[in-house]
Design a protein around this motif. Structure first.
Motif, PDB file in Angstrom:
ATOM      1  N   TRP A 206       0.807  -1.217   0.000  1.00 36.57           N
ATOM      2  CA  TRP A 206       0.000   0.000   0.000  1.00 36.57           C
ATOM      3  C   TRP A 206       0.840   1.266   0.000  1.00 36.57           C
ATOM      4  O   TRP A 206       0.400   2.300  -0.522  1.00 36.57           O
ATOM      5  CB  TRP A 206      -0.968  -0.010   1.176  1.00 36.57           C
ATOM      6  CG  TRP A 206      -2.115  -0.974   0.985  1.00 36.57           C
ATOM      7  CD1 TRP A 206      -2.537  -1.534  -0.189  1.00 36.57           C
ATOM      8  CD2 TRP A 206      -2.978  -1.478   2.009  1.00 36.57           C
ATOM      9  NE1 TRP A 206      -3.626  -2.348   0.032  1.00 36.57           N
ATOM     10  CE2 TRP A 206      -3.918  -2.345   1.374  1.00 36.57           C
ATOM     11  CE3 TRP A 206      -3.052  -1.307   3.389  1.00 36.57           C
ATOM     12  CZ2 TRP A 206      -4.917  -3.009   2.084  1.00 36.57           C
ATOM     13  CZ3 TRP A 206      -4.043  -1.959   4.099  1.00 36.57           C
ATOM     14  CH2 TRP A 206      -4.968  -2.799   3.450  1.00 36.57           C
ATOM     15  N   PHE A 207       2.037   1.242   0.573  1.00 39.12           N
ATOM     16  CA  PHE A 207       2.897   2.419   0.506  1.00 39.12           C
ATOM     17  C   PHE A 207       3.449   2.619  -0.903  1.00 39.12           C
ATOM     18  O   PHE A 207       3.971   3.693  -1.221  1.00 39.12           O
ATOM     19  CB  PHE A 207       4.063   2.297   1.484  1.00 39.12           C
ATOM     20  CG  PHE A 207       3.701   2.532   2.932  1.00 39.12           C
ATOM     21  CD1 PHE A 207       2.652   3.371   3.289  1.00 39.12           C
ATOM     22  CD2 PHE A 207       4.426   1.912   3.940  1.00 39.12           C
ATOM     23  CE1 PHE A 207       2.323   3.592   4.616  1.00 39.12           C
ATOM     24  CE2 PHE A 207       4.110   2.127   5.278  1.00 39.12           C
ATOM     25  CZ  PHE A 207       3.046   2.955   5.614  1.00 39.12           C
ATOM     26  N   ARG A 208       3.335   1.609  -1.752  1.00 41.34           N
ATOM     27  CA  ARG A 208       3.842   1.672  -3.127  1.00 41.34           C
ATOM     28  C   ARG A 208       2.723   1.880  -4.159  1.00 41.34           C
ATOM     29  O   ARG A 208       2.963   1.753  -5.361  1.00 41.34           O
ATOM     30  CB  ARG A 208       4.587   0.384  -3.467  1.00 41.34           C
ATOM     31  CG  ARG A 208       5.892   0.172  -2.714  1.00 41.34           C
ATOM     32  CD  ARG A 208       6.537  -1.150  -3.109  1.00 41.34           C
ATOM     33  NE  ARG A 208       7.839  -1.351  -2.504  1.00 41.34           N
ATOM     34  CZ  ARG A 208       8.993  -0.995  -3.052  1.00 41.34           C
ATOM     35  NH1 ARG A 208       9.007  -0.434  -4.245  1.00 41.34           N
ATOM     36  NH2 ARG A 208      10.131  -1.205  -2.423  1.00 41.34           N
ATOM     37  N   LEU A 209       1.524   2.200  -3.706  1.00 39.23           N
ATOM     38  CA  LEU A 209       0.393   2.287  -4.633  1.00 39.23           C
ATOM     39  C   LEU A 209       0.641   3.242  -5.794  1.00 39.23           C
ATOM     40  O   LEU A 209       0.266   2.961  -6.937  1.00 39.23           O
ATOM     41  CB  LEU A 209      -0.874   2.717  -3.870  1.00 39.23           C
ATOM     42  CG  LEU A 209      -1.480   1.686  -2.920  1.00 39.23           C
ATOM     43  CD1 LEU A 209      -2.638   2.311  -2.139  1.00 39.23           C
ATOM     44  CD2 LEU A 209      -1.952   0.451  -3.692  1.00 39.23           C
TER      45      LEU A 209
ATOM     46  N   GLY B 156       5.839   2.012 -11.838  1.00 38.92           N
ATOM     47  CA  GLY B 156       6.114   0.605 -12.068  1.00 38.92           C
ATOM     48  C   GLY B 156       7.569   0.319 -12.337  1.00 38.92           C
ATOM     49  O   GLY B 156       8.069  -0.753 -11.997  1.00 38.92           O
ATOM     50  N   VAL B 157       8.279   1.269 -12.910  1.00 37.58           N
ATOM     51  CA  VAL B 157       9.699   1.073 -13.224  1.00 37.58           C
ATOM     52  C   VAL B 157      10.524   0.882 -11.958  1.00 37.58           C
ATOM     53  O   VAL B 157      11.616   0.317 -12.004  1.00 37.58           O
ATOM     54  CB  VAL B 157      10.230   2.260 -14.059  1.00 37.58           C
ATOM     55  CG1 VAL B 157      10.280   3.532 -13.242  1.00 37.58           C
ATOM     56  CG2 VAL B 157      11.590   1.936 -14.652  1.00 37.58           C
ATOM     57  N   TYR B 158       9.984   1.329 -10.812  1.00 39.63           N
ATOM     58  CA  TYR B 158      10.668   1.144  -9.531  1.00 39.63           C
ATOM     59  C   TYR B 158       9.963   0.082  -8.679  1.00 39.63           C
ATOM     60  O   TYR B 158      10.013   0.124  -7.452  1.00 39.63           O
ATOM     61  CB  TYR B 158      10.715   2.462  -8.756  1.00 39.63           C
ATOM     62  CG  TYR B 158      11.306   3.610  -9.524  1.00 39.63           C
ATOM     63  CD1 TYR B 158      12.562   3.512 -10.130  1.00 39.63           C
ATOM     64  CD2 TYR B 158      10.607   4.806  -9.666  1.00 39.63           C
ATOM     65  CE1 TYR B 158      13.102   4.574 -10.836  1.00 39.63           C
ATOM     66  CE2 TYR B 158      11.139   5.872 -10.375  1.00 39.63           C
ATOM     67  CZ  TYR B 158      12.380   5.749 -10.967  1.00 39.63           C
ATOM     68  OH  TYR B 158      12.904   6.803 -11.672  1.00 39.63           O
ATOM     69  N   SER B 159       9.293  -0.850  -9.343  1.00 38.02           N
ATOM     70  CA  SER B 159       8.554  -1.928  -8.673  1.00 38.02           C
ATOM     71  C   SER B 159       7.371  -1.417  -7.868  1.00 38.02           C
ATOM     72  O   SER B 159       6.963  -2.029  -6.875  1.00 38.02           O
ATOM     73  CB  SER B 159       9.485  -2.745  -7.759  1.00 38.02           C
ATOM     74  OG  SER B 159      10.533  -3.329  -8.506  1.00 38.02           O
ATOM     75  N   GLY B 160       6.824  -0.285  -8.304  1.00 41.93           N
ATOM     76  CA  GLY B 160       5.623   0.240  -7.670  1.00 41.93           C
ATOM     77  C   GLY B 160       4.363  -0.303  -8.316  1.00 41.93           C
ATOM     78  O   GLY B 160       4.417  -0.963  -9.354  1.00 41.93           O
ATOM     79  N   CYS B 161       3.233  -0.007  -7.710  1.00 44.75           N
ATOM     80  CA  CYS B 161       1.947  -0.491  -8.235  1.00 44.75           C
ATOM     81  C   CYS B 161       1.420   0.379  -9.379  1.00 44.75           C
ATOM     82  O   CYS B 161       0.682  -0.112 -10.228  1.00 44.75           O
ATOM     83  CB  CYS B 161       0.911  -0.525  -7.108  1.00 44.75           C
ATOM     84  SG  CYS B 161       1.351  -1.592  -5.728  1.00 44.75           S
TER      85      CYS B 161
END
Length: 370
Positions: free
Chosen positions: A47-50, A54-59
């Motif tokens: 949830w902290f990555r929402l 995406g290039v940094y492994s985010g959602c």
């Protein structure tokens, strides 16, 4: 709009996660920060990555999905929802931060960005970057953060630098948590577990690539999420925090009213009155939620094909965000006196929801009509 069905927030969150977060909410208040089991859910669900690219492994979540999920988390627990909203919102800055810095920041499994949007610091231009000094308030989730962001007034040779419009130049920076002093300062009625404490930096030498700018033209990740205007993104995500807490309050009212109805001293007319008040509250809330989600969805659809969202659509996002927050608070205040002393006891779940809502709704961004 009348025929539109808006799902209850419970449709957008796992029931077991709800159980974990709520069962530890009272303990989190005692700790004055999120409980380790609540954080475990947040890390597992990313949830902290929402909003992290995406290039940094985010959602790199879509805005329609984001506001529905954030409402569901706040429905689960106000403090948890608020920290997720503010810290995941800071993760959105990954679309603007220099790629070298962003790649390092978001490499951490438990990455969490906290900070402040107020310009309570100064950044003096140096040969290699900046020297930063300042003290900021209300950094929700600061104790769980790996990095801190803050706005600073830019100076050169002690003189304030002006932007292209002749106004003082204010830019955000990202700091490592180790370079920041967290100061205990959060002593308010609600949102206790957000640990929204203050922080300061003193004579901190900062490299030039730790300064960034938030504007569509400054995005380093080319995607609709980072072209969406920050103001409406912030208004929308804060509004669903308030609506989520309000719906939680109404759900708890239903249990209280059901027990009240069993009391022999209540007349049939009083029982009907309680049912009618709760039914009307739910209908009114759903009307504002439908208008809000329609506005957000339309603005998101527009930016898929055009980097500039029509002004009237953005204005509608702003107005429906403000209306949702305003009427959520009003609806809760109509129901509150009907709940008896259970709603006034600080040890009850319904009182925590009431306190959280009235604290969250004080946010300056939603105070005045757009």
């Amino acid at each position: 709009m009348e025929n539109t069905i808006i799902p209850h927030p419970s449709a957008f969150i796992d029931a077991e996660d709800v159980n974990i977060i709520r069962s530890t909410a009272a303990a989190a208040e005692q700790m004055e920060m999120l409980h380790p089991q609540q954080l475990a859910v947040i890390y597992r669900q990313k949830w902290f990555r929402l909003l992290v690219p995406g290039v940094y492994s985010g959602c790199q979540i879509t805005l329609p999905n984001l506001v529905r999920l954030q409402e569901a988390i706040s429905w689960t627990d106000g403090s948890t929802g608020w920290v997720v909203t503010l810290c995941s919102g800071a993760g959105w800055f990954g679309g603007f931060i220099h790629p070298d810095i962003a790649a390092e920041v978001f490499s951490h499994d438990t990455v969490c960005l906290a900070g402040s949007g107020a310009a309570f610091g100064t950044a003096e231009v140096t040969a290699t970057g900046y020297t930063v000094n300042g003290s900021w308030k209300y950094a929700s989730g600061a104790h769980h953060a790996t990095h801190i962001t803050a706005n600073c007034i830019i100076k050169k040779d002690g003189v304030r630098v002006l932007d292209d419009d002749g106004q003082q130049l204010i830019l955000p920076f990202i700091f490592d948590k180790k370079d920041v002093n967290i100061l205990p300062a959060w002593k308010y009625t609600g949102m206790i577990a957000t640990a929204s404490d203050a922080f300061e930096v003193k004579e901190l030498a900062v490299a030039a690539n730790r300064q960034f700018k938030i504007a569509p033209s400054a995005a380093v990740v080319n995607a609709p999420l980072y072209l969406y205007p920050f103001l409406q993104l912030a208004e929308a995500t804060l509004a669903v925090n308030i609506s989520g807490i309000a719906i939680h309050f109404m759900d708890l009212c239903e249990d209280i009213f059901r027990e009240k109805a069993k009391q022999p001293r209540l007349t049939d007319a009083q029982r009907i009155f309680l049912d009618d008040e709760l039914s009307n509250a739910k209908k009114e809330m759903d009307q504002f939620r439908v208008a809000f989600f329609e506005a957000v969805d339309q603005s998101w659809a527009s930016i898929q094909n055009n980097p500039v969202i029509p002004h009237e659509e953005l204005y509608k996002v702003s107005t429906t965000s403000h209306q949702l927050a305003k009427h959520a608070r009003k609806i809760v205040d109509v129901l509150y006196p009907l709940c008896g002393l259970a709603a006034a006891s600080p040890d009850t779940e319904i009182n925590r929801a009431w306190r959280d809502l009235h604290t969250a709704s004080q946010h300056a961004l939603l105070t005045f009509a757009p």
